[in-house]
Scaffold this active site. Sequence first.
Site, PDB file in Angstrom:
ATOM      1  N   GLU A 149      -4.075 -10.633   0.186  1.00 19.82           N
ATOM      2  CA  GLU A 149      -4.840 -10.535   1.431  1.00 19.82           C
ATOM      3  C   GLU A 149      -6.282 -10.879   1.096  1.00 19.82           C
ATOM      4  OE1 GLU A 149      -4.392  -6.781   3.574  1.00 19.82           O
ATOM      5  OE2 GLU A 149      -2.292  -6.674   2.960  1.00 19.82           O
TER       6      GLU A 149
ATOM      7  N   GLU B 290       0.809  -1.214   0.000  1.00 16.92           N
ATOM      8  CA  GLU B 290       0.000   0.000   0.000  1.00 16.92           C
ATOM      9  C   GLU B 290       0.845   1.267   0.000  1.00 16.92           C
ATOM     10  OE1 GLU B 290      -2.804  -1.012   3.169  1.00 16.92           O
ATOM     11  OE2 GLU B 290      -4.227  -1.451   1.589  1.00 16.92           O
TER      12      GLU B 290
HETATM   13  C1  GAL Z   1      -4.982  -4.028   4.069  1.00 19.02           C
HETATM   14  C2  GAL Z   1      -3.578  -3.766   4.531  1.00 19.02           C
HETATM   15  C3  GAL Z   1      -3.250  -4.460   5.807  1.00 19.02           C
HETATM   16  C4  GAL Z   1      -4.348  -4.266   6.794  1.00 19.02           C
HETATM   17  C5  GAL Z   1      -5.621  -4.778   6.233  1.00 19.02           C
HETATM   18  C6  GAL Z   1      -6.798  -4.575   7.145  1.00 19.02           C
HETATM   19  O1  GAL Z   1      -5.418  -3.018   3.244  1.00 19.02           O
HETATM   20  O2  GAL Z   1      -2.649  -4.136   3.554  1.00 19.02           O
HETATM   21  O3  GAL Z   1      -2.044  -3.976   6.302  1.00 19.02           O
HETATM   22  O4  GAL Z   1      -4.491  -2.919   7.073  1.00 19.02           O
HETATM   23  O5  GAL Z   1      -5.924  -4.079   5.068  1.00 19.02           O
HETATM   24  O6  GAL Z   1      -6.655  -5.175   8.357  1.00 19.02           O
END
Ligand code: GAL
Length: 950
Positions: free
Chosen positions: A482, A412
């Site tokens: 993620e 990010e």
């Molecule tokens: C993503 C980010 C993580 C964390 C997650 C939400 O956007 O890469 O670091 O913030 O969201 O828990």
Amino acid sequence: MSFRTTTYVEDVSPGRGALPPRAWYPSSDAKSLSLNGSWSFRLSATADAEDDSFATEGYDATDWASVTVPGHWVLQGHGSPIYTNHLYPFPVDPPHVPTDNPTGDHLRRFDLPEDWPADGEATIRFDGVESCARVWLNGTELGEFKGSRLPHEFAVGHLLRPGGNVLAVRVHQWSAGSYLEDQDQWWLPGIFRDVTLLHRPTGAVGDFFVHASYDHVTGEGTLLVDSEVAGRVTVPELGLDLATGEPVAVPVEPWTAETPRLYDGVLATKGEQVPLRIGFRTVVLEDGLIKVNGKAVLFKGVNRHEWHPENGRALDLATMREDVLLMKRHNLNAVRTSHYPPHPAFLDLCDELGLWVIDECDLETHGFTEQGWRDNPVDDDRWTPALLDRAALMVERDKNHPSVIFWSLGNEAGTGRGLTAMAEWIHGRDPDRLVHYEGDLGCRDTDVYSRMYAFHDEVEQIGRGLDGGTHKRRELPFILCEYAHAMGNGPGGLADYQELFERYDRLQGGFVWEWIDHGIRHPELGYAYGGDFGEELHDGNFVCDGLVFPDRTPSPGLVEYKKVIEPVRFEGDGADGTVRLVNRYDFADLSGLALEWAYQVDGETVEAGTLAMPRPAPGSSVDLKLPEPPADGRGGEAQWTVRAVLAEDTAWAPRGHEVAWAQLPVTERVKPTVVPAAAPVSGERIVRLGPGTFDARTGALLRVGGVEVSGPRLDVWRAPTDNDDGAEWQTDLRYGLLWRKFGLHRMQHRLDGVESGTDALTVRTRVAPAAWEIGLDTVYRWTTDGDRLRLSVSVTPQGDWTVPLPRLGVRFALARADAVRWFGGGPGEAYPDSKSASRLGRWDATVDGLQTPYVRPQENGARADVRWVELGGLRIEGDPEFWFTARRWTTEQLEAARHLTDLTPGDRVWVNLDHGQHGIGSQSCGPGPLPQYFLRAEPAEFSFVFSEVR
Ligand code: GAL
């Protein structure tokens, strides 16, 4: 000497004075001295509050405090931690930081051990300091550095003396580097990784690069060790003894995450011997797929931040090992080191025990999104040296780990030329690994199309190749770096993602967000989260979104994930006794596993045994015939349970550890019948019906035999989960909020009539919220066969229901209950879209044991598919099967609690028997529940049979 200058703090450059980066190795025959331990410590409010005379010879620090290194001073009683997700906790004006800049001066005295060699050089290595440090030894400045989760090494040989050395380190919480370290986690300054003095003998090993590839066609490995200092490489098991720089090909067993075969070797230069652990493997992008040793791999991964509830990001080896063991025991095969290179010893464990690793650079600039990414350091050439420095520190440190197959540029950080420069440098330095970065939507710099939290339907489109994008992207495989946000209760929808990953080749799996809840142990609150330290800006419990609780107890989410990704799949038909066993490993056969079966009737094992484990190749299957069902498999609900367990002890779990399982139904359940055989008998205040005593005016049940009961009455409310509430940026409907808007937490019960009939007591009600026309006409019909009491509930929605229901069932209170027995899904909690791991059986628990300790209290603890449950002297059978929860507090108290310590047991036990539950999803950062898991407001009928357990 007296410097008051602190300009380096806001300097975008990576620092000065450190040695060039080099490979990290855990041991060698050169001497070393750990400088971990107790250090003298002084905290100042600003970077320049004190001059640097503390670094001079003879400085008297006797009145200073002390801190433990590795550690964070804010977790040792000096100042407080701050949690923000992406907002910078200081004004955004790069590279400037606030004048209020907590600054920790650290001092450590040390003597050299007596056997410390007189010749050679020496270095001091810092494995991690947040966020900017300036270093002196014996009064001489060594330099200063940024890059918190990266190593920095300084030459110190010329300054060392046998006794009374003083190492002085000034650490600033905020620096220009903080702009590059905006990861979603606690801000925790300090010297949080090891500090080591390393002897560097004359002719010591310098940097070296082990290239160990595997040719899956010939079965040969090629080894080439490039070494800054020439020497020899020996690998006794392979009979190898060769010069550095000289390639050799030999037949080997390859390294994979499933079969982490390592060969011990030694790199010997004139002055030093360094043990090597060599894994032969080849990673390529071929036919649009990520292939290792010629085969496409499916990532069953997780994002791991470093976390310990007392020590923050200062992790000891045992904790790192525990993480890897837990991952292996739960069938995970991959880890993304979100969002920085971990302690290097963690990667040794990944090599040894077998995990694919995406090693991510210490880089995130997420806070710039608030200003449309203006001034983003990754798109500003002045910062590029710092970015390249970070890339080099990561790659050089970690390049000898076979487990690392991807370098990730960071997380990010938007887009920009600095990222491109990093990718180009990395590709050039290490062409044998792939490059990852999620923010590169066109995949200009990367070797994989990576996204986070994409919804199921979009993932399916991507799987089918219908997603568009640049030409380059369309040629690339896809991963979810993620997904399945594991905040609070959940994630739901994992099985649905896995089904897509397995259906489409292009989808090469994903990494659940995230491994562990970053709760901080707190004397009053149990575990603290954002806001608990009085932070001006914070993001609450968004920092508690892991598959394991802060103390590393697996949450139900991890148990669910283990089941969803299990590497052996059983498909079949219990009634005809056949089962198809599918090997879902990418590389391993099933020779390490044993096959066990049990035949169960009404949840009790009647007979059990083993079967020879067949050896289907990875990706293929074998059909098996189960034994004849036992002759005494009495009537009742019968099923097979088949399990694949470890046949022998492994490095990560003992023999017998369960890897995969399935249940195959044989005969159906016989539903409870209650033939009405008595009429209600009305008294002045009460009505009796069989064992039931009711309030004559309200129709409420008061007792079943001798067991006092209050309720049951219709209940639709649950304490919203983090996923029910959803994240504020979600554009989809957020039902947790809508439920409150429509008053589902404050439903009123209007009594329309209590009717005593010839064989039933009927209570008519309307359950509806103030201010709205929507309602649920609810009829309770009670009958008895003299012994048992049957409640049939019929629910008819009225009005325009635009929201699903949180739950639908009845709630009642018992005066006391402790032990709980049930026949149904267990042993842990389950919800409609997180119930893969719930297995049908007979289970025992206590009321307290039924609770899942989510750091922020919320709906939890439901058991699924329950046929009957016994608690508090009552037996309750369901038609159809139901969900139950029991707790020592009400839903309203659960909802009001902010921490587990807010929940104190009352004098009753509250029981919910639910006909339905709404799905969980993962809308706290991803999609809500899929439509098939909605609990829609529709006409429903369900019943329960109550009797007293004697
Ligand atoms: C993503 C980010 C993580 C964390 C997650 C939400 O956007 O890469 O670091 O913030 O969201 O828990």
